[in-house]
Each structure stands twice: as C-alpha cells, then as structure tokens.
Design an enzyme around this catalytic site. Structure first.
Site, PDB file in Angstrom:
ATOM      1  N   SER A   1      26.165   3.233 -80.863  1.00  0.00           N
ATOM      2  CA  SER A   1      27.338   2.922 -80.815  1.00  0.00           C
ATOM      3  C   SER A   1      28.360   2.609 -81.773  1.00  0.00           C
ATOM      4  O   SER A   1      29.178   3.370 -81.839  1.00  0.00           O
ATOM      5  CB  SER A   1      27.361   2.790 -79.627  1.00  0.00           C
ATOM      6  OG  SER A   1      27.890   1.472 -79.749  1.00  0.00           O
TER       7      SER A   1
ATOM      8  N   GLY B   1      35.825   1.003 -84.783  1.00  0.00           N
ATOM      9  CA  GLY B   1      35.210  -0.434 -83.482  1.00  0.00           C
ATOM     10  C   GLY B   1      34.484   0.049 -83.002  1.00  0.00           C
ATOM     11  O   GLY B   1      34.394   1.495 -82.580  1.00  0.00           O
ATOM     12  N   ASP B   2      32.950  -0.964 -82.253  1.00  0.00           N
ATOM     13  CA  ASP B   2      32.292  -0.356 -80.689  1.00  0.00           C
ATOM     14  C   ASP B   2      33.797  -0.209 -80.070  1.00  0.00           C
ATOM     15  O   ASP B   2      34.288  -0.946 -80.120  1.00  0.00           O
ATOM     16  CB  ASP B   2      32.035  -1.099 -81.302  1.00  0.00           C
ATOM     17  CG  ASP B   2      30.335  -0.577 -80.505  1.00  0.00           C
ATOM     18  OD1 ASP B   2      30.385   0.469 -79.622  1.00  0.00           O
ATOM     19  OD2 ASP B   2      29.636  -1.610 -80.106  1.00  0.00           O
ATOM     20  N   ALA B   3      32.929  -0.147 -79.042  1.00  0.00           N
ATOM     21  CA  ALA B   3      33.291  -0.379 -77.555  1.00  0.00           C
ATOM     22  C   ALA B   3      34.098   1.295 -77.183  1.00  0.00           C
ATOM     23  O   ALA B   3      35.515   1.211 -77.298  1.00  0.00           O
ATOM     24  CB  ALA B   3      34.140  -1.836 -77.488  1.00  0.00           C
TER      25      ALA B   3
END
Length: 252
Positions: free
Chosen positions: A46, A56-58
């Site tokens: 991811s 960005g991640d998340a």
C-alpha cells in the site's frame, strides 16, 4: 488460468518452511518486470502504490483510483495478484464487503487486511475485526471466489521491539480468532525477533507471513523459522527510487 484457479494456486504456494516470496510491486510496469523474472505470484504494497502516485499511505489514495491500478496490474500479468487493501476503506462490515466485491472484480485473488484503525488510533477490537473478516469472506463466496485473506495484525509494526514479547499472547489470540472467521493467512509485520517468530509459526494454524526488514536478511533463515510467506513491503519501491536518483546523478 481462471481467476479462481489463480486464487487456489496462490493459496497452495504458502508452505511452512518453503515460503512464497513476494517482492512487492506498485504498478503494472513493476508487476510485469518482477513476473518476467519468474515470480509465481505478485503482491502490491500500500505504501508503494500510494507513493508511486504522489499520495501518502493509510488510504490516502482514493479507492476508485486504487481499483483502476489493480485492474491494470491484473490485466498485464498472468500470475496471481494479491492487493494490500489496508483497512478496506470502510469500518462497517456491510460497506467493507461491498468494497471487497469490487476489488475481486478487478481480477485480484487476495488481500492483506489489517486490524489497525486506519486514520484513527489503536487496533479494532477482536470481535469487530472478526466481523469484518467474515464480511469479506461472505462477499467472496457471493462472487464464487476462493479469495485469500491475509489477516494482518499491527501489534508489532512501529512499536518498541522491547515490548514485542508482551504482545505475543494477544497476537496468538487474534490469529486464532481470525482463522475462525475465515482468514487464510496471518501477517506479523514489524516482528523481527527470531524466537518470537518461531513461537508464532509453531502455534498458529494459518500460514504465517513475515516482512523482511532489518535485522532480518535471509529467506532461508525465515524458512527455518517456519514462515510460509515472506514479503518486502515498501523496500522494493524505496530501492527502485534510490536507483533512479543515482542514475540521474550519474548523468549530471
């Protein structure tokens, strides 16, 4: 192979002591490159997928965009493709099941699915995560797909290694509950203590996925510890970007 055949073959590649090695990819180009080297299966990371598109991640990368990327990856390679689906872009099991159904329709044969509360704090309660896993498996059944759910626990990632022993019992409890809910694998990213890894692989009925990260270095070493799956997370993307920067520096 049909998508269902790919899913069954993917599951069969998880062998304790003879692990499936997944050098995580992030787009159709990286997928094609790794598959060309003989990889029997592929998996996205991811963090890498998001970073490759400037996010960005998340779950910052929009779900619709992620589905487009996965669709293109699956259309580009012949091998099974698993997707790091983070928290599934939903809390409610009903919405989560619908998201899983849409992901299955891209051609993906499985997911990583984490128990961290994405864009929140802490982990989902075990009962809540069990219901969420069950919703994904129910959606897969509706799609007639033997979808591989690699249930990830975030007890270890980002926490002080000195505390990891304290999380062992909860990790085993979560693994048992996730297995009962229908999970097909158990992922323990962030855990690098060899003794603890060995204890988990010995006690957990599911194939155990270990992330390769320092001080872990050798596939053979993790195989001896009982890993059935080894993944590299964002390491492959970070190395590729460093190589790209170095190549540019070399022509200046």
């Amino acid at each position: 192979m049909s998508q269902a055949e790919k899913a069954r073959n993917f599951a069969a590649l998880h062998q304790k002591g003879d692990p499936l090695v997944l050098y995580n990819i992030w787009d159709a180009g990286s997928a094609k490159a790794v598959a060309a080297q003989g990889a029997p299966a592929l998996a996205t990371g991811s963090w890498s997928v998001a970073a490759a598109q400037g996010y960005g991640d998340a779950q910052e990368i929009p779900l619709e965009f992620l589905l487009q990327i996965v669709t293109r990856i699956c259309a580009t390679v012949e091998v099974p493709v698993s997707v790091d689906f983070e928290g599934g872009y939903a809390i409610d099991p009903g919405a989560l099941g619908e998201n899983a159904r849409r992901l299955i329709q891209t051609g993906a044969i499985g997911i990583n699915f984490e128990d961290r509360i994405v864009q929140g704090t802490g982990l989902h309660a075990v009962a809540d995560q069990v219901a969420r896993i069950a919703a994904i498996k129910s959606a897969a059944t509706d799609e007639d797909m033997p979808f591989f759910v690699n249930a990830r626990t975030d007890l270890f990632l980002g926490s002080d290694p000195a505390t990891h022993k304290d999380h062992l019992n909860e990790a085993l409890d979560r693994a048992a509950a996730y297995a009962e809910a229908g999970a097909d694998g158990f992922f323990i990213p962030g855990l690098t203590d060899k003794d603890l890894i060995a204890q988990i692989t010995a006690a957990v009925t599911l194939p155990v996925n270990v992330m390769m990260m320092p001080p872990l270095k050798q596939v053979a070493e993790l195989a001896q510890l009982g890993a059935a799956r080894i993944s590299y997370g964002p390491g492959a993307y970070r190395k590729a970007m460093k190589d790209l920067q170095a190549a540019y520096d070399g022509i200046k």
